[in-house]
Design a protein around this motif. Structure first.
Motif, short mmCIF file in Angstrom:
data_model
loop_
_atom_site.label_atom_id
_atom_site.label_comp_id
_atom_site.label_asym_id
_atom_site.label_seq_id
_atom_site.Cartn_x
_atom_site.Cartn_y
_atom_site.Cartn_z
N ASP A 10 34.68 42.56 43.54
CA ASP A 10 35.83 43.47 43.61
C ASP A 10 36.92 42.86 44.49
OD1 ASP A 10 37.12 45.97 43.03
OD2 ASP A 10 36.69 46.57 45.09
N VAL A 11 36.52 42.18 45.55
CA VAL A 11 37.49 41.50 46.42
C VAL A 11 38.23 40.42 45.62
CG1 VAL A 11 37.70 39.92 48.38
CG2 VAL A 11 36.25 41.96 48.56
N PHE A 12 37.50 39.63 44.85
CA PHE A 12 38.11 38.58 44.04
C PHE A 12 39.15 39.17 43.08
CE2 PHE A 12 37.63 36.51 39.77
CZ PHE A 12 38.44 35.41 40.02
N GLU A 69 38.29 37.90 33.28
CA GLU A 69 38.40 38.50 31.94
C GLU A 69 37.17 39.37 31.64
OE1 GLU A 69 39.07 37.11 27.27
OE2 GLU A 69 38.86 35.62 28.86
N ARG A 70 35.99 38.88 32.02
CA ARG A 70 34.76 39.66 31.78
C ARG A 70 34.56 40.74 32.84
NH1 ARG A 70 30.92 36.95 28.73
NH2 ARG A 70 29.76 38.93 28.88
N LEU A 71 35.06 40.47 34.03
CA LEU A 71 34.82 41.36 35.16
C LEU A 71 35.69 42.61 35.14
CD1 LEU A 71 33.12 41.40 37.77
CD2 LEU A 71 35.04 40.27 38.92
N ALA A 72 36.93 42.48 34.70
CA ALA A 72 37.89 43.59 34.79
C ALA A 72 37.40 44.86 34.09
CB ALA A 72 39.24 43.15 34.24
N PRO A 73 36.88 44.80 32.84
CA PRO A 73 36.40 46.04 32.20
C PRO A 73 35.23 46.68 32.96
CG PRO A 73 36.69 44.30 30.58
CD PRO A 73 36.80 43.65 31.92
N ALA A 74 34.33 45.85 33.50
CA ALA A 74 33.19 46.38 34.25
C ALA A 74 33.65 47.09 35.51
CB ALA A 74 32.21 45.25 34.59
N LEU A 75 34.62 46.50 36.22
CA LEU A 75 35.14 47.14 37.42
C LEU A 75 35.84 48.45 37.10
CD1 LEU A 75 36.51 44.05 39.39
CD2 LEU A 75 34.48 45.42 39.92
N ARG A 76 36.54 48.51 35.97
CA ARG A 76 37.19 49.76 35.56
C ARG A 76 36.13 50.84 35.31
NH1 ARG A 76 40.83 46.37 32.65
NH2 ARG A 76 39.58 46.60 30.75
N ILE A 78 33.15 51.01 36.66
CA ILE A 78 32.59 51.41 37.95
C ILE A 78 33.53 52.38 38.66
CG2 ILE A 78 31.98 50.57 40.25
CD1 ILE A 78 30.95 48.00 38.86
N ARG A 79 34.81 52.07 38.67
CA ARG A 79 35.77 52.96 39.34
C ARG A 79 35.82 54.32 38.66
NH1 ARG A 79 39.05 48.01 39.27
NH2 ARG A 79 38.90 47.04 41.35
N ALA A 80 35.73 54.31 37.31
CA ALA A 80 35.73 55.59 36.58
C ALA A 80 34.49 56.41 36.93
CB ALA A 80 35.78 55.34 35.07
N ALA A 81 33.33 55.72 37.08
CA ALA A 81 32.10 56.42 37.44
C ALA A 81 32.22 57.04 38.82
CB ALA A 81 30.92 55.44 37.40
N ASP A 83 35.04 57.92 40.27
CA ASP A 83 35.97 59.04 40.14
C ASP A 83 35.27 60.28 39.61
OD1 ASP A 83 38.08 57.58 41.10
OD2 ASP A 83 38.88 57.06 39.12
N ASP A 84 34.33 60.08 38.67
CA ASP A 84 33.56 61.21 38.14
C ASP A 84 32.75 61.87 39.25
OD1 ASP A 84 34.52 60.88 35.60
OD2 ASP A 84 32.77 59.80 34.84
N LEU A 85 32.14 61.05 40.11
CA LEU A 85 31.37 61.60 41.23
C LEU A 85 32.27 62.37 42.19
CD1 LEU A 85 28.90 58.70 42.12
CD2 LEU A 85 28.42 60.79 40.85
N ASN A 86 33.46 61.84 42.43
CA ASN A 86 34.40 62.54 43.30
C ASN A 86 34.78 63.90 42.73
OD1 ASN A 86 34.45 60.51 45.20
ND2 ASN A 86 36.17 59.43 44.24
N GLN A 87 34.95 63.96 41.42
CA GLN A 87 35.27 65.23 40.78
C GLN A 87 34.12 66.22 40.91
OE1 GLN A 87 36.56 64.62 36.75
NE2 GLN A 87 38.20 63.22 37.33
N LEU A 88 32.87 65.70 40.80
CA LEU A 88 31.71 66.56 40.98
C LEU A 88 31.68 67.15 42.39
CD1 LEU A 88 28.77 64.64 39.26
CD2 LEU A 88 29.81 66.77 38.51
#
Length: 298
Positions: A10-12, A69-76, A78-81, A83-88
């Motif tokens: 994520d830092v990278f 290129e491969r990492l960006a979708p996975a990080l998105r 993770i962040r969405a997951a 955010d879902d927990l924050n909403q819970l």
């Protein structure tokens, strides 16, 4: 390949997105040196350079670009997951599962849960009526309800509902034929409706008056396994029932049952809601705990 820390990925991505160490450090509220060390550890773990650094710019190498290129979708994802927990946490959803004996469900939990569900319409509730002692963690429950003496030591417990009291009751037709007991020992000459618990033990009837206390092991022709069945049997004139006062009260008030030996019936502690000693209960459970704190039990 050496072990790598996933947070360094994520830092990278953050350094590339911000265009440099200084901007990424400001965004993440850490030092540039800390980010530089994280990238060095990541490159050492992968065994390949990811960033080209000059005094004025930072850009991904070919390997870095391919990784990003491969990492960006996975990080998105993770962040969405997250955010879902924050909403819970902010707006409870999910399912609340509670295991409790029938009387606790009937007279305490149901009214509380109905009110709770009106307040939190996105929470689903499963109330499982069960008199057996179960491992709520192993069975996937958020909480259970039992008497204090039945609780495991590693559980958090809070009082639930008012203090309890048993009622001894029979129908007028039964008492007209068999007579009215004036003291607990008189019950031994009556048809008492016995209760068999899930573990195979028979319910004992306990009495207390002034400084005297005694237990009766009731005798009778009929043995049942629930308070509802006992109540039906008593109403049908089949014998004397021993049920929680909440079950008998409306029938005593309308005259279909007569309460006996009331001055011998002691008050008992309330039910207890118990749950695992965890730092973070589910959002639905946390909301329910907050909901019941407003009630004052007498």
């Amino acid at each position: 390949m050496r072990p790598l820390r996933l947070d360094s990925l994520d830092v990278f991505a953050s350094i590339v997105s911000c265009g440099g160490f200084r901007a990424a450090a400001a965004e993440r509220r850490v030092s540039s040196a800390a980010l530089s060390q994280s990238i060095r550890s990541l490159e050492d773990a992968l065994g390949i350079r990811l960033l080209n650094r000059t005094t004025r710019s930072v850009a991904p190498t070919e390997a870095g670009a391919r990784l990003l290129e491969r990492l960006a979708p996975a990080l998105r994802d993770i962040r969405a997951a997250i955010d879902d927990l924050n909403q819970l946490r902010e707006k409870p959803t999910g399912t609340l599962r509670i295991n409790a004996p029938g009387p606790a469900v009937d007279h305490v939990l149901c009214p509380l849960i109905f009110d709770f569900m009106r307040t939190y319409p996105e929470v689903k509730v499963e109330l499982v009526s069960d008199a057996a002692i179960v491992d709520i963690v192993q069975q996937g429950f958020d909480a259970g309800v039992r008497f204090g003496r039945q609780l495991e030591q590693d559980m958090i417990a809070v009082p639930l509902g008012p203090r309890l009291r048993y009622a001894i009751a029979a129908s007028p037709s039964y008492l007209k034929i068999r007579g009215v007991p004036s003291a607990p020992p008189d019950l031994m000459g009556h048809d008492c409706i016995r209760r068999l618990f899930p573990g195979g033990t028979m319910a004992t009837w306990r009495f207390e008056k002034d400084s005297e206390s005694l237990e009766i092991h009731p005798e009778g022709r009929l043995t049942l396994s629930s308070a509802h069945q006992e109540l039906q049997a008593a109403l049908a004139g089949q014998g004397i029932a021993h049920v929680f006062e909440d079950y008998a009260k409306p029938h005593v008030e309308d005259g279909s049952l007569v309460e006996l030996l009331r001055d011998w019936s002691p008050q008992m502690p309330s039910w207890f809601l118990y749950y695992p000693n965890r730092r973070h209960p589910s959002a639905a459970m946390a909301a329910f705990l907050q909901h019941i704190r407003v009630f004052e039990w007498s």
